[in-house]
Design a protein around this motif. Sequence first.
Motif, mmCIF file in Angstrom:
data_model
loop_
_atom_site.group_PDB
_atom_site.id
_atom_site.type_symbol
_atom_site.label_atom_id
_atom_site.label_comp_id
_atom_site.label_asym_id
_atom_site.label_seq_id
_atom_site.Cartn_x
_atom_site.Cartn_y
_atom_site.Cartn_z
ATOM 1 N N GLN A 58 0.822 -1.213 0.000
ATOM 2 C CA GLN A 58 0.000 0.000 0.000
ATOM 3 C C GLN A 58 0.853 1.257 0.000
ATOM 4 N N ALA A 59 1.970 1.227 0.720
ATOM 5 C CA ALA A 59 2.867 2.388 0.722
ATOM 6 C C ALA A 59 3.480 2.601 -0.651
ATOM 7 N N ALA A 60 3.864 1.520 -1.299
ATOM 8 C CA ALA A 60 4.433 1.648 -2.647
ATOM 9 C C ALA A 60 3.391 2.197 -3.623
ATOM 10 N N ALA A 61 2.135 1.706 -3.513
ATOM 11 C CA ALA A 61 1.090 2.195 -4.409
ATOM 12 C C ALA A 61 0.810 3.675 -4.153
ATOM 13 N N ALA A 62 0.777 4.093 -2.881
ATOM 14 C CA ALA A 62 0.521 5.506 -2.560
ATOM 15 C C ALA A 62 1.643 6.390 -3.068
ATOM 16 N N ARG A 63 2.871 5.950 -2.967
ATOM 17 C CA ARG A 63 3.999 6.753 -3.425
ATOM 18 C C ARG A 63 3.965 6.962 -4.938
ATOM 19 N N ARG A 64 3.554 5.919 -5.683
ATOM 20 C CA ARG A 64 3.549 6.032 -7.144
ATOM 21 C C ARG A 64 2.509 7.031 -7.647
ATOM 22 N N VAL A 65 1.347 7.107 -6.966
ATOM 23 C CA VAL A 65 0.252 7.942 -7.493
ATOM 24 C C VAL A 65 0.011 9.170 -6.619
ATOM 25 N N LEU A 66 0.954 9.479 -5.721
ATOM 26 C CA LEU A 66 0.730 10.594 -4.804
ATOM 27 C C LEU A 66 0.506 11.898 -5.547
ATOM 28 N N ALA A 67 1.232 12.114 -6.643
ATOM 29 C CA ALA A 67 1.105 13.386 -7.376
ATOM 30 C C ALA A 67 -0.023 13.337 -8.401
ATOM 31 N N THR A 68 -0.266 12.189 -9.015
ATOM 32 C CA THR A 68 -1.244 12.107 -10.101
ATOM 33 C C THR A 68 -2.647 11.735 -9.625
ATOM 34 N N ASP A 69 -2.756 10.981 -8.528
ATOM 35 C CA ASP A 69 -4.068 10.532 -8.041
ATOM 36 C C ASP A 69 -4.106 10.630 -6.516
ATOM 37 N N PRO A 70 -4.240 11.856 -5.998
ATOM 38 C CA PRO A 70 -4.224 12.033 -4.530
ATOM 39 C C PRO A 70 -5.341 11.272 -3.832
ATOM 40 N N GLU A 71 -6.505 11.112 -4.487
ATOM 41 C CA GLU A 71 -7.611 10.415 -3.846
ATOM 42 C C GLU A 71 -7.263 8.951 -3.585
ATOM 43 N N PHE A 72 -6.656 8.300 -4.596
ATOM 44 C CA PHE A 72 -6.250 6.904 -4.411
ATOM 45 C C PHE A 72 -5.144 6.797 -3.359
ATOM 46 N N ALA A 73 -4.225 7.782 -3.374
ATOM 47 C CA ALA A 73 -3.153 7.783 -2.378
ATOM 48 C C ALA A 73 -3.726 7.893 -0.972
ATOM 49 N N GLU A 74 -4.756 8.751 -0.814
ATOM 50 C CA GLU A 74 -5.378 8.888 0.501
ATOM 51 C C GLU A 74 -6.060 7.578 0.916
ATOM 52 N N THR A 75 -6.685 6.906 -0.030
ATOM 53 C CA THR A 75 -7.312 5.616 0.271
ATOM 54 C C THR A 75 -6.267 4.583 0.693
ATOM 55 N N ALA A 76 -5.133 4.593 -0.004
ATOM 56 C CA ALA A 76 -4.066 3.646 0.337
ATOM 57 C C ALA A 76 -3.496 3.937 1.716
ATOM 58 N N LEU A 77 -3.344 5.232 2.042
ATOM 59 C CA LEU A 77 -2.831 5.586 3.371
ATOM 60 C C LEU A 77 -3.814 5.179 4.467
ATOM 61 N N ALA A 78 -5.106 5.347 4.208
ATOM 62 C CA ALA A 78 -6.113 4.920 5.183
ATOM 63 C C ALA A 78 -6.065 3.407 5.373
ATOM 64 N N ALA A 79 -5.865 2.677 4.279
ATOM 65 C CA ALA A 79 -5.759 1.228 4.371
ATOM 66 C C ALA A 79 -4.509 0.814 5.149
ATOM 67 N N MET A 80 -3.430 1.587 4.948
ATOM 68 C CA MET A 80 -2.214 1.318 5.723
ATOM 69 C C MET A 80 -2.475 1.496 7.213
ATOM 70 N N GLU A 81 -3.188 2.567 7.561
ATOM 71 C CA GLU A 81 -3.503 2.808 8.965
ATOM 72 C C GLU A 81 -4.342 1.665 9.535
ATOM 73 N N THR A 82 -5.328 1.209 8.769
ATOM 74 C CA THR A 82 -6.169 0.101 9.236
ATOM 75 C C THR A 82 -5.353 -1.175 9.403
ATOM 76 N N SER A 83 -4.493 -1.451 8.435
ATOM 77 C CA SER A 83 -3.670 -2.661 8.513
ATOM 78 C C SER A 83 -2.744 -2.610 9.720
ATOM 79 N N ALA A 84 -2.161 -1.434 9.981
ATOM 80 C CA ALA A 84 -1.262 -1.300 11.125
ATOM 81 C C ALA A 84 -2.016 -1.480 12.435
ATOM 82 N N ARG A 85 -3.227 -0.913 12.526
ATOM 83 C CA ARG A 85 -4.017 -1.075 13.749
ATOM 84 C C ARG A 85 -4.393 -2.545 13.961
ATOM 85 N N ASN A 86 -4.773 -3.200 12.886
ATOM 86 C CA ASN A 86 -5.109 -4.621 13.005
ATOM 87 C C ASN A 86 -3.896 -5.445 13.435
#
Length: 449
Positions: free
Chosen positions: A264-292
């Motif tokens: 998820q971090a790799a996916a967010a880094r690749r699209v951080l500039a071109t697709d901020p919405e997807f990057a935000e979704t990936a970061l939220a998923a990272m947070e959920t995965s870390a909490r789990n």
Amino acid sequence: MVDGLVPESAASGRAAARPAGRLARTASALVRGVGCLGRASTYLRWVYLLLGAALVLAFILVDSALGALAQDLHLPVVASGILIGILVVGPPIALGILPAVREVEGIAVESLLGVRFEERPLGPARTWAQRRRTTTWFCLHLITGGIVGTLSTIVFGLGAVLLAAPFRSPGRHELMPDISYEISGGWRDLWMPAAALGGIVGLFLLSAAVGALLAYLAPRVLGPTSAERIELLERRTATLAERNRLARELHDSVGHALSLVTIQAAAARRVLATDPEFAETALAAMETSARNALAELDHVLGLLRDDRRPGSQTAPQATLGDLPRLVEATRAGGITVEVQQDGDLGSLPAAVSREAYRIVQEGLTNAIRHAGRPAGELTVHLTIRLDAFGLRLELTNPVSGGSDHAGGGRGLAGIRERVAVLRGTVDAGLDGDVWRLAVTLPVAVTTKG
């Protein structure tokens, strides 16, 4: 030379070699015996025997006092003899059956005789079998210690007199009543200090031999019985199995979460500039995965420390009912997961459902780690079918030529262990350029819960 006859020269050679061989063995034994005088273990074993002698002296004092009281009773000869026998044997046995004696003797044997028991430290006697064995050992300690202690008193007492003899004035000197020795004042008096030194050396050689015998007998008499060894082995096996189970839990839960976070971090880094919405979704998923992962880690650590403090609790383990959350977390990293489900998974026994969830989780983790292709190009097909043949799980995903999937690793070994506990079967391997993991769990033979 006639067949069957030995040449005279060969026979005479062997006959001459026999005394030489015996002489060599005798010399080797003598060297080993003298060599033990330079080892600290010899003197530690002598100290252990002196402890037994000190206990014998204490029992003699107690028996003397009790014997004097018994004489005042003016009992018949037979009754008096029986009473004296009881007074001699009774105190050592009464002390030997005390539970703490086994623990104290175990400490003394380990520190002075150099013995290492399977059960460390050697605990107090909990059963009558242990008490009988401890009493036997305690009496053996008293007997050997009494003999060596008596010899030590004689050797050192007489040795001091003999060592000082050459320095005394010539003439006859009284050693004890009715026993005397004569000093001539010449070189012939040197036999006395030589005899004293020889007696001291012999005493320590005897102590080393007796101590070695006790060290050999200690694990067999004072140590655990065959039944206790089996019980100890079963406890160790249970502990090892529990450790392996916790290791699988940590590997499957935390390892899966870290793999997802990496993707998820790799996916967010690749699209951080071109697709901020997807990057935000990936970061939220990272947070959920870390909490789990933290929740899973807290659960496993709670099992590891057996936490039963008031108010403490461990998180419930995930089952196939949590499968949608697992699939969505995997998809958040850009991986395509296609799920085909057949059957009522809610009717599964809890144990099967928990283990099946871990198997699917580890299968997805292996696909993420070892497929050898970017997350956006990876598709995992998951099939779950519950029917009369049991629960069948199948995960397939394409792999690239540089994949290390075929190595298996700890994850596949953990899957096999989980399936073996439930008496299922595992089939894992490459089928062309597709990795396939197929698991069958016979639900009918599994106990619920």
